[in-house]
Structures are given as C-alpha cells and as structure tokens.
Design a protein around this motif. Structure first.
Motif, PDB file in Angstrom:
ATOM      1  N   ALA A  68       0.910  -1.391  -0.104  1.00  0.00           N
ATOM      2  CA  ALA A  68      -0.097   0.050   0.009  1.00  0.00           C
ATOM      3  C   ALA A  68       0.838   1.366  -0.269  1.00  0.00           C
ATOM      4  O   ALA A  68       2.227   1.244   0.138  1.00  0.00           O
ATOM      5  CB  ALA A  68      -0.859  -0.044   1.067  1.00  0.00           C
ATOM      6  N   PHE A  69       0.295   2.305   0.123  1.00  0.00           N
ATOM      7  CA  PHE A  69       0.814   3.781  -0.034  1.00  0.00           C
ATOM      8  C   PHE A  69       0.268   4.747   0.622  1.00  0.00           C
ATOM      9  O   PHE A  69      -0.995   4.789   0.511  1.00  0.00           O
ATOM     10  CB  PHE A  69       1.523   4.194  -1.587  1.00  0.00           C
ATOM     11  N   VAL A  70       0.872   5.720   0.999  1.00  0.00           N
ATOM     12  CA  VAL A  70       0.149   7.030   1.079  1.00  0.00           C
ATOM     13  C   VAL A  70       0.946   8.177   0.492  1.00  0.00           C
ATOM     14  O   VAL A  70       2.058   8.187   0.249  1.00  0.00           O
ATOM     15  CB  VAL A  70       0.465   7.473   2.698  1.00  0.00           C
ATOM     16  N   ALA A  71      -0.018   9.034  -0.133  1.00  0.00           N
ATOM     17  CA  ALA A  71       0.637   9.905  -1.158  1.00  0.00           C
ATOM     18  C   ALA A  71       0.081  11.296  -0.648  1.00  0.00           C
ATOM     19  O   ALA A  71      -0.869  11.603   0.064  1.00  0.00           O
ATOM     20  CB  ALA A  71       0.027   9.575  -2.542  1.00  0.00           C
ATOM     21  N   GLY A  72       1.044  12.231  -0.800  1.00  0.00           N
ATOM     22  CA  GLY A  72       0.773  13.544  -0.324  1.00  0.00           C
ATOM     23  C   GLY A  72       2.222  14.576  -0.518  1.00  0.00           C
ATOM     24  O   GLY A  72       2.980  14.196  -1.272  1.00  0.00           O
ATOM     25  N   ASP A  73       2.122  15.646   0.428  1.00  0.00           N
ATOM     26  CA  ASP A  73       3.047  16.449   0.141  1.00  0.00           C
ATOM     27  C   ASP A  73       4.331  16.018   1.365  1.00  0.00           C
ATOM     28  O   ASP A  73       4.411  15.180   1.785  1.00  0.00           O
ATOM     29  CB  ASP A  73       2.682  17.913   0.475  1.00  0.00           C
ATOM     30  N   ASP A  74       5.467  16.863   0.927  1.00  0.00           N
ATOM     31  CA  ASP A  74       6.878  16.515   1.692  1.00  0.00           C
ATOM     32  C   ASP A  74       6.294  16.262   3.313  1.00  0.00           C
ATOM     33  O   ASP A  74       7.012  15.715   3.993  1.00  0.00           O
ATOM     34  CB  ASP A  74       7.685  17.881   1.493  1.00  0.00           C
ATOM     35  N   LEU A  75       5.752  17.396   3.644  1.00  0.00           N
ATOM     36  CA  LEU A  75       5.295  17.530   5.355  1.00  0.00           C
ATOM     37  C   LEU A  75       4.798  16.183   5.844  1.00  0.00           C
ATOM     38  O   LEU A  75       5.202  15.484   6.769  1.00  0.00           O
ATOM     39  CB  LEU A  75       4.586  18.646   5.645  1.00  0.00           C
ATOM     40  N   LEU A  76       3.625  15.919   4.982  1.00  0.00           N
ATOM     41  CA  LEU A  76       2.934  14.517   5.341  1.00  0.00           C
ATOM     42  C   LEU A  76       3.797  13.355   5.347  1.00  0.00           C
ATOM     43  O   LEU A  76       4.161  12.396   6.139  1.00  0.00           O
ATOM     44  CB  LEU A  76       1.861  14.367   4.405  1.00  0.00           C
ATOM     45  N   ILE A  77       4.511  13.143   4.129  1.00  0.00           N
ATOM     46  CA  ILE A  77       5.691  12.020   3.935  1.00  0.00           C
ATOM     47  C   ILE A  77       6.521  12.023   5.161  1.00  0.00           C
ATOM     48  O   ILE A  77       6.899  10.983   5.806  1.00  0.00           O
ATOM     49  CB  ILE A  77       6.296  12.096   2.524  1.00  0.00           C
ATOM     50  N   ASP A  78       7.239  13.233   5.283  1.00  0.00           N
ATOM     51  CA  ASP A  78       8.286  13.416   6.470  1.00  0.00           C
ATOM     52  C   ASP A  78       7.676  12.905   7.788  1.00  0.00           C
ATOM     53  O   ASP A  78       8.181  12.107   8.244  1.00  0.00           O
ATOM     54  CB  ASP A  78       8.660  14.625   6.598  1.00  0.00           C
ATOM     55  N   ALA A  79       6.623  13.451   8.135  1.00  0.00           N
ATOM     56  CA  ALA A  79       5.941  13.222   9.302  1.00  0.00           C
ATOM     57  C   ALA A  79       5.679  11.649   9.628  1.00  0.00           C
ATOM     58  O   ALA A  79       6.131  11.309  10.637  1.00  0.00           O
ATOM     59  CB  ALA A  79       4.650  13.883   9.544  1.00  0.00           C
ATOM     60  N   LEU A  80       5.241  10.832   8.605  1.00  0.00           N
ATOM     61  CA  LEU A  80       4.931   9.640   8.515  1.00  0.00           C
ATOM     62  C   LEU A  80       6.262   8.723   8.787  1.00  0.00           C
ATOM     63  O   LEU A  80       6.224   7.733   9.498  1.00  0.00           O
ATOM     64  CB  LEU A  80       4.178   9.022   7.290  1.00  0.00           C
ATOM     65  N   THR A  81       7.262   9.178   7.919  1.00  0.00           N
ATOM     66  CA  THR A  81       8.574   8.632   8.004  1.00  0.00           C
ATOM     67  C   THR A  81       9.054   8.702   9.314  1.00  0.00           C
ATOM     68  O   THR A  81       9.627   7.821   9.629  1.00  0.00           O
ATOM     69  CB  THR A  81       9.461   9.116   6.958  1.00  0.00           C
ATOM     70  N   GLN A  82       9.224   9.848  10.057  1.00  0.00           N
ATOM     71  CA  GLN A  82       9.830   9.992  11.204  1.00  0.00           C
ATOM     72  C   GLN A  82       8.780   9.554  12.408  1.00  0.00           C
ATOM     73  O   GLN A  82       9.459   8.989  13.355  1.00  0.00           O
ATOM     74  CB  GLN A  82      10.005  11.446  11.564  1.00  0.00           C
ATOM     75  N   LEU A  83       7.449   9.572  12.249  1.00  0.00           N
ATOM     76  CA  LEU A  83       6.760   9.274  13.638  1.00  0.00           C
ATOM     77  C   LEU A  83       5.757   7.915  13.571  1.00  0.00           C
ATOM     78  O   LEU A  83       5.234   7.482  14.640  1.00  0.00           O
ATOM     79  CB  LEU A  83       5.643  10.360  13.709  1.00  0.00           C
ATOM     80  N   ALA A  84       5.620   7.567  12.352  1.00  0.00           N
ATOM     81  CA  ALA A  84       4.495   6.550  12.051  1.00  0.00           C
ATOM     82  C   ALA A  84       5.215   5.096  12.749  1.00  0.00           C
ATOM     83  O   ALA A  84       5.869   4.520  12.092  1.00  0.00           O
ATOM     84  CB  ALA A  84       3.983   6.262  10.744  1.00  0.00           C
TER      85      ALA A  84
END
Ligand code: PLP
Length: 389
Positions: free
Chosen positions: A245-261
């Motif tokens: 699966a994937f989540v698509a969006g802007d830099d802020l969203l993807i950075d937040a998921l990468t760092q926090l999820a």
C-alpha cells in the motif's frame, strides 16, 4: 478461565450464523479456483483487472528477487529501503498526481500509520460509518475517539464539525470506494466541507486505484489535488494484483509519517520482488486500457441485466456489486447454493456490515467474460424465484 471465555465467544458467533470458514483454494485458469475439489468461478476476490495471475508480474517478481534479494532484510529506515521500493514510490506519486508517496507493506498498516500520526494530540476524528476497520483501529491506536457520521451523509458530517471544539485539530476520514457497498464517496463535497471547517481530509482509495479515473488513478487521483485531498491512501493488492500500500501527499505529510509512524518504522520493508511486480502492474495499467474498458462494460451489463431480473442491487458504479439479502442465515444459504453450482461469492455478515444488512458481495473482474456473468445472474434469479414459490 480464559478458555471458557473464548469458547463462549465462539459459541455466540456460531449461533448467530457469523462463523467464518477459511477454505483453501488453488488457481484454475484466468478467473477460476479449485476449492474443496470443486471448480469455481471467482466472484469473491478483488483482482479487478485480472493482474494477480499475469505471468509478466510473476516474472518481474522473480527477477526482482534474484537481483535485490528475496527479503528486504530490514526496515526502510535501517537499510531495507531498496531501489525498487524507491522507484515504486515515485511511480505511485506520479500516478496519483501527488508530490510524494510512501510505501507500506499492507493497507491495514498504512491506515494505522496515517491515523496514528494525524489522529494524535487530541485531534477530533470524523469517520464515515462504513469506513474500513483499519481506519477505526488506527484511531484507537492514536488514542482518539472516532465520531462516526451516517454513511455518505454530508449534512450529518457538517453538523458534527460545527459542534466540534475549535482549539484542537480535526481530521475527516472516508473510504473512496466503500469496500462492502461499492459506492463512491463524493470526494469534491468532502473536500469542500473539510476545508470550510479547517479539517484535514484522508481518503482511503483501496478499491478505486487502478479501477476509477481516466488512467486508473482512482476516485481522487489527478481530479482532486493535494490541497483538496492532502492524504491519499491506496492499496496494491487489489486492482494492481500484487501486495502492499502507499500514502501519497506533500513533503510535510511524508516526512511526518517517515519519522513518526510506528507501523512504518517498526517493520521490515516489503520484499523487493513484490515492488518489482507492482511496477510491472503499473506499466500494464498504462499500456492496456482495454482491461479497464472491458471491466466497465461488464459492470454496465451486470447492473442493467441484474435490475431487469429484479435483483436487490445496491447503487454501485464499481466492480463491487453487492446483492443485499438482509438476514445472515439467508445470505449463507444463497452463497452455499451458488458454491454448489460452481460460483464463489462473498457472504458478508456482521460485524463487517451493520446488523440486518448481510449481503452477497459479488466482485467483477476484467478476467471475467459476459457469458459467465449471465450464468451467475440467471442462478441468482433462480434462487430468488425458489424463495418466492
Ligand atoms: C483491503 C482494504 C484495506 C487493507 O488493505 P490490505 O493491503 O489488504 O491490508 C484498507 N482499506 C480498505 C478500504 C480496504 O478495502
């Protein structure tokens, strides 16, 4: 003590016709299965474009395993983020018209990640009543209480948003295509409403990706930009025939998921060969639009002939075509009779759907042909006639 408790819970399931049987199948032909030594037409899977058994995907997966290893060996943030993962993220961002995309091993985990990260810090979460279980579970992981609005009822959502506290973030969450009903969310109206109430919008397009949109970009895709739908989830194990699966969006969203999820960080990356198979599926999606055209023709045919036969269809423009029967025992009976006649359909009962709304979940695929659809429609009509007599 725990054994008695478990046994009691299972007994209740059985008594309410809610017991789920796990049968075992093997493939037979393009859209067939063998289960219990019976040959079956598959009208229960989510392989909408008939890609899951395409030999080109299998070859891409094998070649990917040879080149990059069978396993990814580690999580993305340690050293499991491999070239095919990265290439796939770029292709998924391009498909959906988003700046970036982040790959997950399953849709269940992608949704846990999104809700865990965006639903924290007292965020008020608003979910369609028929949203997928993983979205509700994600909110629970975030410690958020989901307020659920009536299905597709924007006035109800607006009422909840108007009453919401002003000093905490808001998150509106909806399936793009509802997995048990097949109807499509009014994404434009949800986006407008979310923007008016300063809420972020999450659309889970698990059943839309590959099927809807001019290029298979789904119910959101290029038609609704990142400002309108900032968080887009898609899965790869349905129309695209592989897994993940994937989540698509802007830099802020993807950075937040990468760092926090946590469901992103604490798990091994998907096998690189699987990402190679998905890349191949995306090539085929672009190169063979006739698959989507054939599927659309089958959907149109199913709906017009099903309506003419008086079947209780739901208003679904997608390959998910439920036949609503209401009672769980009745639904099981119909599914069993169809099974005896060589057709596998889903018998969907509570708690997957609300009480009193049990249904056959029939899914169409580009791997089907019209004659087989007609055969199934006739058998459904015969079951209805048998009940009436
Ligand atoms: C199937 C599905 C998921 C889960 O995706 P998996 O990759 O199967 O874990 C999430 N959301 C919706 C709406 C789905 O139908």
């Amino acid at each position: 003590m725990w054994r008695d408790t478990l046994a009691r819970r299972l007994e209740t399931r059985r008594a309410e016709s809610l017991w789920r049987n796990r049968a075992m199948y093997r493939p037979a032909g393009d859209a067939g299965l063998v289960g219990n030594s019976r040959r079956l037409h598959d009208f229960a899977g989510n392989d909408y474009l008939g890609l899951a058994r395409d030999s080109r995907l299998a070859e891409a997966q094998a070649e990917g395993a040879r080149r990059h290893g069978t396993g990814a060996r580690a999580s993305h943030l340690v050293c499991g983020h491999l070239l095919p993962h990265h290439a796939l993220e770029e292709r998924l961002a391009a498909l959906t018209g988003r700046p970036r995309a982040l790959l997950f091993s399953t849709g269940y985990m992608a949704n846990l990640a999104v809700l865990q990260v965006l639903g924290s810090d007292g965020t008020q979460v608003f979910q369609d009543r028929l949203n997928h279980a993983s979205l509700l579970d994600g909110a629970a992981l975030a410690g958020a209480r989901s307020r659920r609005f009536h299905h597709a009822d924007l006035a109800d959502l607006e009422r909840l948003l108007a009453r919401a506290r002003a000093d905490v973030p808001r998150l509106v969450v909806s399936d793009g295509v509802f997995s048990m009903d097949g109807d499509v969310a009014d994404v434009a109206a949800l986006a407008t409403l979310a923007q008016r109430h300063a809420a972020a919008l999450v659309i889970d397009d698990a059943h839309g990706i590959g099927v809807l949109g001019d290029h298979g970009d789904g119910s959101v895709g290029w038609r609704h930009d990142t400002r309108q739908v900032p968080v887009l989830v898609g899965t790869l194990g349905k129309a695209l025939g592989s897994a993940g699966a994937f989540v698509a969006g802007d830099d802020l969203l993807i950075d937040a998921l990468t760092q926090l999820a946590r469901p992103y960080i604490y798990t091994t990356a998907q096998p690189p060969g699987v990402a190679c198979a998905t890349l191949r599926a995306l090539d085929i999606l672009a190169a063979e639009p006739e698959r989507r055209r054939h599927l659309q023709a089958l959907i149109d045919h199913w709906r017009s002939r099903g309506a003419a036969l008086g079947l209780p269809l739901l208003p679904s423009p997608t390959p998910i075509q439920p036949v609503r029967l209401g009672d769980s025992a009745r639904t099981l009976h119909w599914a069993r009779r169809l099974h005896e006649q060589g057709f596998l359909v889903g018998a969907i009962r509570p708690p997957t759907v609300p009480r009193g709304q049990a249904r056959l979940r029939i899914t169409l695929s580009a791997a089907h042909d019209r004659d087989t659809l007609d055969d199934l429609l006739d058998r459904l009509a015969a079951l209805a006639a048998e009940e009436a007599s």
